[in-house]
Design a protein around this motif. Structure first.
Motif, PDB file in Angstrom:
ATOM      1  N   GLU A  61      37.959  44.146  38.567  1.00  0.00           N
ATOM      2  CA  GLU A  61      38.808  45.061  39.433  1.00  0.00           C
ATOM      3  C   GLU A  61      38.584  44.844  40.917  1.00  0.00           C
ATOM      4  OE1 GLU A  61      38.579  49.583  39.558  1.00  0.00           O
ATOM      5  OE2 GLU A  61      39.758  49.191  37.827  1.00  0.00           O
ATOM      6  N   MET A  62      39.885  44.193  41.445  1.00  0.00           N
ATOM      7  CA  MET A  62      39.588  44.060  42.809  1.00  0.00           C
ATOM      8  C   MET A  62      40.631  44.944  43.642  1.00  0.00           C
ATOM      9  SD  MET A  62      38.937  41.858  45.378  1.00  0.00           S
ATOM     10  CE  MET A  62      38.642  39.994  44.740  1.00  0.00           C
ATOM     11  N   GLU A  63      40.207  45.423  44.674  1.00  0.00           N
ATOM     12  CA  GLU A  63      40.819  46.399  45.914  1.00  0.00           C
ATOM     13  C   GLU A  63      41.160  45.361  47.055  1.00  0.00           C
ATOM     14  OE1 GLU A  63      40.647  50.153  48.343  1.00  0.00           O
ATOM     15  OE2 GLU A  63      39.661  50.425  46.587  1.00  0.00           O
ATOM     16  N   LEU A  64      42.431  45.220  47.400  1.00  0.00           N
ATOM     17  CA  LEU A  64      42.991  44.222  48.474  1.00  0.00           C
ATOM     18  C   LEU A  64      43.569  45.293  49.525  1.00  0.00           C
ATOM     19  CD1 LEU A  64      42.989  41.627  50.208  1.00  0.00           C
ATOM     20  CD2 LEU A  64      45.082  41.149  48.296  1.00  0.00           C
ATOM     21  N   ASP A  65      43.338  45.546  50.606  1.00  0.00           N
ATOM     22  CA  ASP A  65      44.092  46.410  51.264  1.00  0.00           C
ATOM     23  C   ASP A  65      44.608  47.602  50.811  1.00  0.00           C
ATOM     24  OD1 ASP A  65      44.857  46.607  54.173  1.00  0.00           O
ATOM     25  OD2 ASP A  65      46.684  45.449  53.963  1.00  0.00           O
ATOM     26  N   GLY A  66      43.616  48.289  50.184  1.00  0.00           N
ATOM     27  CA  GLY A  66      44.426  49.531  49.666  1.00  0.00           C
ATOM     28  C   GLY A  66      45.028  49.491  48.138  1.00  0.00           C
ATOM     29  N   GLU A  67      45.257  48.359  47.865  1.00  0.00           N
ATOM     30  CA  GLU A  67      45.863  47.978  46.504  1.00  0.00           C
ATOM     31  C   GLU A  67      44.865  47.811  45.559  1.00  0.00           C
ATOM     32  OE1 GLU A  67      49.207  48.142  45.368  1.00  0.00           O
ATOM     33  OE2 GLU A  67      49.886  49.059  47.219  1.00  0.00           O
ATOM     34  N   LYS A  68      45.001  48.106  44.145  1.00  0.00           N
ATOM     35  CA  LYS A  68      44.001  47.755  43.176  1.00  0.00           C
ATOM     36  C   LYS A  68      44.685  46.871  42.129  1.00  0.00           C
ATOM     37  CE  LYS A  68      40.718  51.444  43.422  1.00  0.00           C
ATOM     38  NZ  LYS A  68      39.893  52.349  42.793  1.00  0.00           N
ATOM     39  N   TYR A  69      44.113  45.891  41.866  1.00  0.00           N
ATOM     40  CA  TYR A  69      44.658  44.941  40.930  1.00  0.00           C
ATOM     41  C   TYR A  69      43.662  44.373  39.542  1.00  0.00           C
ATOM     42  CZ  TYR A  69      47.551  43.893  44.747  1.00  0.00           C
ATOM     43  OH  TYR A  69      48.608  44.139  45.899  1.00  0.00           O
ATOM     44  N   VAL A  70      43.917  44.204  38.489  1.00  0.00           N
ATOM     45  CA  VAL A  70      42.922  43.869  37.614  1.00  0.00           C
ATOM     46  C   VAL A  70      43.123  42.510  37.387  1.00  0.00           C
ATOM     47  CG1 VAL A  70      42.215  44.298  34.986  1.00  0.00           C
ATOM     48  CG2 VAL A  70      42.787  46.286  36.305  1.00  0.00           C
ATOM     49  N   LEU A  71      42.218  41.701  37.742  1.00  0.00           N
ATOM     50  CA  LEU A  71      42.237  40.231  37.592  1.00  0.00           C
ATOM     51  C   LEU A  71      41.491  39.722  36.267  1.00  0.00           C
ATOM     52  CD1 LEU A  71      41.361  39.250  41.264  1.00  0.00           C
ATOM     53  CD2 LEU A  71      43.446  39.575  40.094  1.00  0.00           C
ATOM     54  N   GLU A  72      42.287  39.276  35.394  1.00  0.00           N
ATOM     55  CA  GLU A  72      41.736  38.842  34.201  1.00  0.00           C
ATOM     56  C   GLU A  72      41.657  37.103  34.088  1.00  0.00           C
ATOM     57  OE1 GLU A  72      44.246  40.193  31.204  1.00  0.00           O
ATOM     58  OE2 GLU A  72      43.653  42.431  31.575  1.00  0.00           O
ATOM     59  N   GLN A  73      40.870  36.708  32.993  1.00  0.00           N
ATOM     60  CA  GLN A  73      40.945  35.002  33.142  1.00  0.00           C
ATOM     61  C   GLN A  73      42.244  34.475  33.317  1.00  0.00           C
ATOM     62  OE1 GLN A  73      39.953  33.447  29.080  1.00  0.00           O
ATOM     63  NE2 GLN A  73      38.580  31.957  30.225  1.00  0.00           N
ATOM     64  N   TYR A  74      42.068  33.411  34.087  1.00  0.00           N
ATOM     65  CA  TYR A  74      42.900  32.505  34.781  1.00  0.00           C
ATOM     66  C   TYR A  74      43.844  33.237  35.996  1.00  0.00           C
ATOM     67  CZ  TYR A  74      41.732  30.144  30.526  1.00  0.00           C
ATOM     68  OH  TYR A  74      41.312  29.568  29.445  1.00  0.00           O
ATOM     69  N   ASP A  75      43.642  34.335  36.258  1.00  0.00           N
ATOM     70  CA  ASP A  75      44.352  35.046  37.412  1.00  0.00           C
ATOM     71  C   ASP A  75      43.691  34.456  38.642  1.00  0.00           C
ATOM     72  OD1 ASP A  75      45.884  36.355  35.779  1.00  0.00           O
ATOM     73  OD2 ASP A  75      44.793  38.262  35.931  1.00  0.00           O
ATOM     74  N   THR A  76      44.517  34.601  39.888  1.00  0.00           N
ATOM     75  CA  THR A  76      44.213  34.199  41.118  1.00  0.00           C
ATOM     76  C   THR A  76      44.896  35.242  42.190  1.00  0.00           C
ATOM     77  OG1 THR A  76      43.927  32.248  42.638  1.00  0.00           O
ATOM     78  CG2 THR A  76      46.195  32.669  41.537  1.00  0.00           C
ATOM     79  N   LEU A  77      43.887  35.236  43.330  1.00  0.00           N
ATOM     80  CA  LEU A  77      44.572  35.956  44.375  1.00  0.00           C
ATOM     81  C   LEU A  77      43.979  35.459  45.854  1.00  0.00           C
ATOM     82  CD1 LEU A  77      45.492  38.895  44.984  1.00  0.00           C
ATOM     83  CD2 LEU A  77      43.252  40.028  44.909  1.00  0.00           C
ATOM     84  N   VAL A  78      45.087  35.512  46.710  1.00  0.00           N
ATOM     85  CA  VAL A  78      44.931  35.148  48.070  1.00  0.00           C
ATOM     86  C   VAL A  78      44.574  36.148  48.741  1.00  0.00           C
ATOM     87  CG1 VAL A  78      45.947  33.947  50.211  1.00  0.00           C
ATOM     88  CG2 VAL A  78      46.379  33.075  47.644  1.00  0.00           C
ATOM     89  N   ILE A  79      43.458  36.215  49.598  1.00  0.00           N
ATOM     90  CA  ILE A  79      42.860  37.319  50.533  1.00  0.00           C
ATOM     91  C   ILE A  79      42.989  36.817  51.803  1.00  0.00           C
ATOM     92  CG2 ILE A  79      41.068  38.658  50.773  1.00  0.00           C
ATOM     93  CD1 ILE A  79      39.985  38.281  48.172  1.00  0.00           C
TER      94      ILE A  79
END
Length: 108
Positions: A61-79
């Motif tokens: 579970e990632m919080e990025l700039d106040g937004e929460k995202y649930v990252l599962e296997q094979y998901d990617t996120l640019v910070i």
């Protein structure tokens, strides 16, 4: 000249409780291979590095700039650089992060 190195031959660094990383450094970037224990928290923080996160196993579970995202296997996120982020391992996770420029504090 660079030579191939097995991840098994790279020492593990415990950066924060429950976060165990192996780090490969180039001249301009760092690649981090994390094993994160379920329930472990990465406190909200920011740094001048661009970070790209890839979940190879587990749920984070990632919080990025106040937004929460649930990252599962094979998901990617640019910070983007200097963006507040952090999170929690919902399950045991394996995560790969790329950082640019190099994360000097992860060198041995």
């Amino acid at each position: 000249m660079n030579k191939p190195v097995s991840l098994d031959n790279i020492p593990v660094k415990n950066t924060i409780p429950g976060h165990y990383g192996r780090f490969v450094h180039g001249d301009k970037s760092t690649l981090a291979f994390w094993e994160i224990s379920a329930g472990s928290v990465s406190p909200i923080h920011q740094h001048p590095h661009e970070q790209i996160t890839y979940v190879s196993a587990g749920v984070f579970e990632m919080e990025l700039d106040g937004e929460k995202y649930v990252l599962e296997q094979y998901d990617t996120l640019v910070i983007p650089p200097n963006t507040p982020h952090g999170g929690k391992a919902v399950t045991d996770c394996k995560i790969i992060d790329s950082f640019s420029p190099v994360r000097e504090e992860y060198r041995y």
